[in-house]
Enzyme design. Structure first.
Site, PDB file in Angstrom:
ATOM      1  N   HIS A  35      70.297   5.099   3.789  1.00 52.08           N
ATOM      2  CA  HIS A  35      71.419   4.183   4.726  1.00 52.08           C
ATOM      3  C   HIS A  35      71.179   4.587   6.210  1.00 52.08           C
ATOM      4  CE1 HIS A  35      74.310   1.272   3.805  1.00 52.08           C
ATOM      5  NE2 HIS A  35      75.529   2.011   3.552  1.00 52.08           N
ATOM      6  N   ASN A  82      81.254   2.323   6.643  1.00 54.23           N
ATOM      7  CA  ASN A  82      82.173   1.268   6.242  1.00 54.23           C
ATOM      8  C   ASN A  82      83.052   1.009   7.330  1.00 54.23           C
ATOM      9  OD1 ASN A  82      81.109   1.343   3.904  1.00 54.23           O
ATOM     10  ND2 ASN A  82      82.695   1.846   2.760  1.00 54.23           N
ATOM     11  N   ASP A 132      69.709  -0.868   7.645  1.00 52.70           N
ATOM     12  CA  ASP A 132      68.797  -0.761   6.466  1.00 52.70           C
ATOM     13  C   ASP A 132      68.925  -2.113   5.580  1.00 52.70           C
ATOM     14  OD1 ASP A 132      71.466   0.523   6.190  1.00 52.70           O
ATOM     15  OD2 ASP A 132      71.142   0.258   3.888  1.00 52.70           O
ATOM     16  N   ASN A 138      77.560  -2.725   4.630  1.00 55.08           N
ATOM     17  CA  ASN A 138      78.786  -2.572   5.129  1.00 55.08           C
ATOM     18  C   ASN A 138      79.249  -2.318   6.535  1.00 55.08           C
ATOM     19  OD1 ASN A 138      79.944  -3.270   2.674  1.00 55.08           O
ATOM     20  ND2 ASN A 138      79.893  -1.286   2.004  1.00 55.08           N
TER      21      ASN A 138
END
Length: 220
Positions: A19, A68, A93, A114
């Site tokens: 991530h 997020n 990513d 996100n």
């Protein structure tokens, strides 16, 4: 001025996870230009000038809000510098691209990423470019949330290093020459191992006489 946002999560436990590949790319850009990171509100920032003097001013951004809530860091910066969406680049990513692929994309949906989702929410538009770096779909039995937070395997290290290097090149080209040039130069990037070339089956050669003009086993 351009804003380049490396998407990721703060904290050493996330540093080498899939991530955080966006952070790896902006870290590489900062290293090349000897930039110094500084903390401001919800982000770490590094300012560079790319290209021939005086160069293009680029602000590298690593949100410190967790993935997020990436928009919480990006929105105030875009507003403060009065930047249009096309002056922002999100380095992210991408689960839907195989590991080893790199490509630019202009706008569009968030695709389940996100960080991109929250930036779209805060800016009120999806019309900003992204540099998408493939991390592949998870293996069978893996939850996608666990997969993106998993660490790179040792066998992936060489490809990852090259992918980050090319990602940093792509950021520099986007900053100095624009999205179309970046797409033309980098959207064919594919570092996946190539399959061996197909070989034709061997064909037996016909037998030849023992000596010219004679048949095998002919009388002397």
């Amino acid at each position: 001025m351009k804003l380049v946002i490396g998407l990721g999560n703060p904290g050493s436990q996330y540093a080498r996870t899939r991530h955080n590949v966006g952070w790896l790319v902006v870290d590489e850009v900062a290293r090349r230009w000897s930039a110094v990171w500084r903390k401001e509100r919800d982000a770490e920032l590094a300012e560079i000038r790319v290209g021939p003097a005086p160069g293009t001013k680029v602000l590298l951004v690593k949100p410190q809000t967790f993935m997020n809530s990436s928009g919480k860091a990006v929105g105030p910066l875009a507003a403060f510098y009065k930047l249009e969406p096309d002056a922002l680049l999100a380095v992210q990513d991408d689960l839907d691209s195989p590991f080893g692929l790199l490509k630019f994309r202009q706008g569009g949906r968030h695709g389940g990423q996100n960080g991109v989702r929250d930036i779209i929410r805060v800016l009120g538009t999806p019309d900003f470019p992204r540099l998408k770096i493939g991390i592949s779909r998870p293996p069978t039995g893996w939850d996608p949330a666990d997969w993106v937070l998993s660490r790179w395997r040792e066998a992936e290290a060489a490809t990852l290093e090259e992918l980050v290097r090319l990602g940093a090149n792509a950021v520099e080209v986007w900053a100095t020459h624009g999205l179309a040039e970046g797409q033309g130069r980098f959207n064919g990037t594919d570092l996946r191992p190539k399959p061996p070339p197909a070989t034709s089956p061997a064909v037996d050669s016909p037998e030849t006489p023992d000596s010219p003009g004679e048949l095998p086993n002919s009388p002397s």
